[in-house]
Write a protein that holds these residues in place. Structure first.
Motif, short mmCIF file in Angstrom:
data_model
loop_
_atom_site.label_atom_id
_atom_site.label_comp_id
_atom_site.label_asym_id
_atom_site.label_seq_id
_atom_site.Cartn_x
_atom_site.Cartn_y
_atom_site.Cartn_z
N ARG A 71 0.85 -1.20 0.00
CA ARG A 71 0.00 0.00 0.00
C ARG A 71 0.88 1.24 0.00
NH1 ARG A 71 -4.17 0.23 4.69
NH2 ARG A 71 -2.31 0.66 5.90
N ARG A 72 0.66 2.10 -1.00
CA ARG A 72 1.40 3.36 -1.07
C ARG A 72 1.01 4.24 0.09
NH1 ARG A 72 4.31 6.34 -2.12
NH2 ARG A 72 3.78 7.75 -3.78
N PRO A 74 1.81 7.97 0.35
CA PRO A 74 2.42 9.21 -0.15
C PRO A 74 2.47 10.33 0.89
CG PRO A 74 0.24 8.91 -1.09
CD PRO A 74 0.56 7.66 -0.32
N ASP A 80 8.04 10.29 0.97
CA ASP A 80 6.80 10.39 0.19
C ASP A 80 6.65 9.28 -0.86
OD1 ASP A 80 8.78 11.38 -1.47
OD2 ASP A 80 7.61 13.08 -2.18
N LEU A 81 7.64 8.40 -0.97
CA LEU A 81 7.56 7.24 -1.86
C LEU A 81 7.36 5.94 -1.07
CD1 LEU A 81 10.45 8.18 -4.31
CD2 LEU A 81 7.99 8.40 -4.71
N ILE A 83 6.13 2.63 0.79
CA ILE A 83 5.20 1.54 0.46
C ILE A 83 5.14 0.61 1.66
CG2 ILE A 83 4.70 -0.39 -1.07
CD1 ILE A 83 6.46 1.03 -3.19
N GLN A 102 11.50 3.64 -5.00
CA GLN A 102 11.16 4.64 -6.01
C GLN A 102 10.52 4.04 -7.27
OE1 GLN A 102 14.26 7.17 -7.55
NE2 GLN A 102 12.79 8.54 -8.49
N ALA A 105 7.04 2.62 -6.35
CA ALA A 105 6.07 3.66 -6.07
C ALA A 105 5.60 4.32 -7.36
CB ALA A 105 6.67 4.71 -5.13
N ARG A 106 6.50 4.58 -8.29
CA ARG A 106 6.13 5.20 -9.57
C ARG A 106 5.20 4.27 -10.36
NH1 ARG A 106 7.25 9.75 -7.63
NH2 ARG A 106 9.37 10.51 -7.75
N MET A 108 3.18 1.97 -9.06
CA MET A 108 1.89 1.96 -8.36
C MET A 108 1.12 3.25 -8.63
SD MET A 108 3.03 0.19 -4.76
CE MET A 108 1.39 -0.12 -4.09
N ASP A 109 1.81 4.38 -8.62
CA ASP A 109 1.16 5.66 -8.89
C ASP A 109 0.62 5.72 -10.32
OD1 ASP A 109 1.81 6.37 -6.31
OD2 ASP A 109 3.45 7.72 -6.89
N ALA A 110 1.23 4.97 -11.23
CA ALA A 110 0.78 4.93 -12.63
C ALA A 110 -0.34 3.91 -12.84
CB ALA A 110 1.96 4.62 -13.54
#
Length: 137
Positions: A71-72, A74, A80-81, A83, A102, A105-106, A108-110
């Motif tokens: 689970r992210r 943020p 802020d990255l 998980i 990093q 997280a990128r 997951m954010d996408a």
């Protein structure tokens, strides 16, 4: 008289020739479902911060191959990255280590779907749980 160079290829002839090379290749029909992509292994790592969370009590119920939840986080004030690594419906083990989080997280954010599972349990005080992280969608 000047020597003649090669005859230039006309676009229509080139396309026809390429189509002929394709031979029996046929584009897939729109009604056929594309095969599901195989999961991609992204990371093998220990879970960071197990001494600060529920890992001590959760270890007794863990086994290799068990699914975990990522689970992210943020809004984490330290990273802020961040998980989180969670045992579903049970508790928090810790975090994906900052040195590795990093790219995950990128992804997951996408909107990519990442899956984690227990790889191994070790007796060391500070590296109790090893995980694998897979991209599945």
């Amino acid at each position: 008289m000047l020597p003649q160079g090669p005859t230039p290829i006309k676009r229509r002839g080139l396309l026809a020739g390429l189509a002929g090379l394709a031979g029996g290749l046929v584009a897939p029909r729109a009604t056929q479902a594309a095969p599901a992509a195989a999961p991609i292994l992204l990371l093998e790592s220990h879970v960071a911060g197990t001494a600060y969370y529920d890992a001590g009590t959760l270890l007794t119920g863990l086994s290799a191959g068990q699914r975990l939840t990522l689970r992210r986080q943020p809004d984490n004030r330290h990273d802020d990255l961040a998980i989180e690594v969670l045992v579903p419906d049970t508790g928090k083990l810790g975090y994906v280590p900052r040195i590795h989080n990093q790219p995950l997280a990128r992804l997951m954010d996408a909107g990519k779907i990442l899956r984690a599972e227990v790889l191994d349990l070790t007796p060391q005080e500070w590296e109790k749980v090893w995980i694998q992280v897979w991209m599945v969608g």
